[in-house]
Design a protein around this motif. Sequence first.
Motif, PDB file in Angstrom:
ATOM      1  N   GLY A 133      26.498 -17.713  -9.503  1.00 61.61           N
ATOM      2  CA  GLY A 133      25.488 -17.178 -10.414  1.00 61.61           C
ATOM      3  C   GLY A 133      24.539 -18.205 -10.985  1.00 61.61           C
ATOM      4  O   GLY A 133      23.511 -17.836 -11.576  1.00 61.61           O
ATOM      5  N   THR A 134      24.824 -19.504 -10.818  1.00 60.88           N
ATOM      6  CA  THR A 134      23.991 -20.521 -11.466  1.00 60.88           C
ATOM      7  C   THR A 134      22.544 -20.554 -10.952  1.00 60.88           C
ATOM      8  O   THR A 134      21.630 -20.769 -11.761  1.00 60.88           O
ATOM      9  N   PRO A 135      22.278 -20.357  -9.638  1.00 59.09           N
ATOM     10  CA  PRO A 135      20.869 -20.310  -9.224  1.00 59.09           C
ATOM     11  C   PRO A 135      20.102 -19.166  -9.889  1.00 59.09           C
ATOM     12  O   PRO A 135      18.943 -19.325 -10.284  1.00 59.09           O
ATOM     13  N   GLN A 136      20.756 -17.994 -10.007  1.00 54.77           N
ATOM     14  CA  GLN A 136      20.087 -16.868 -10.654  1.00 54.77           C
ATOM     15  C   GLN A 136      19.910 -17.135 -12.140  1.00 54.77           C
ATOM     16  O   GLN A 136      18.881 -16.781 -12.732  1.00 54.77           O
ATOM     17  N   LEU A 137      20.893 -17.786 -12.759  1.00 52.40           N
ATOM     18  CA  LEU A 137      20.809 -18.147 -14.173  1.00 52.40           C
ATOM     19  C   LEU A 137      19.618 -19.061 -14.414  1.00 52.40           C
ATOM     20  O   LEU A 137      18.830 -18.845 -15.354  1.00 52.40           O
TER      21      LEU A 137
END
Length: 255
Positions: free
Chosen positions: A170-174
């Motif tokens: 989820g970090t790229p989307q975050l």
Amino acid sequence: MEEGLRSLELFALPVSKLASWIAAVAMIFGGVLPYIPQYRDIRRSQNAEGFSIHVCLVLLVANILRILFWFGRYFEPPLLLQSIIIILTMLVMLKLCTAVRMANELATRRRAFTDFDLQYFWQWSRFIDYVQCVLAFTVVAAYITYLLMDSSLFVETLGFCAVFTEAMLGTPQLYRNYENKSTEGMSITMVLMWTSGDTFKTAYFILNQAPFQFWICGLLQVFVDITILFQVYYYDRYPQKPASHTVPSTSTKAL
């Protein structure tokens, strides 16, 4: 009494097999379900700005490493099939996002994997460039795995890298949401399905006393999912000044 117990056992056996079959099918295909609403949103709006294709990068790397890990330590076939299905799904997402982005992008400069320009890594203009990158990574990783397959330390490290990389899903989307100061274009349904799936998976790890790497990474995934949901609430309640690259008709920024 004994006949009743025998009948109950005969009834419980097919029910148990059916439950195991359903669980296996859910394990194989459950990982791709969150991306169906996102795919439909992008295809309908012809705007991929709200979705970070680095999510695809994370899942491709994680599942390629998981497949290689399988050769060193066999695990349940449904998990192996899940990895194959997710890889195919991410390639489909990349193909759609690349086509939509190039249709909306005004810049004439075309970037390719063979340019070997780190500044534009994973921001190429053609779908085939992403395929070339994935194949190159797979060949190199497979060769290293072949050479070090007899090392238990390497095999365990490979498995941990696969789990930890997936925990970073989820970090790229975050970061994408933070960069855009908005969650517009991102499928909230996708994130909710992430959260429910990761919560269930983490609870399963803890209850079944899985190795600590698994539930630590699971808790990290749940934390990132909840943070993204907080972004949805925050940017909806306190709208930020929109970034210029969020307008698809004038965008020159690659995903």
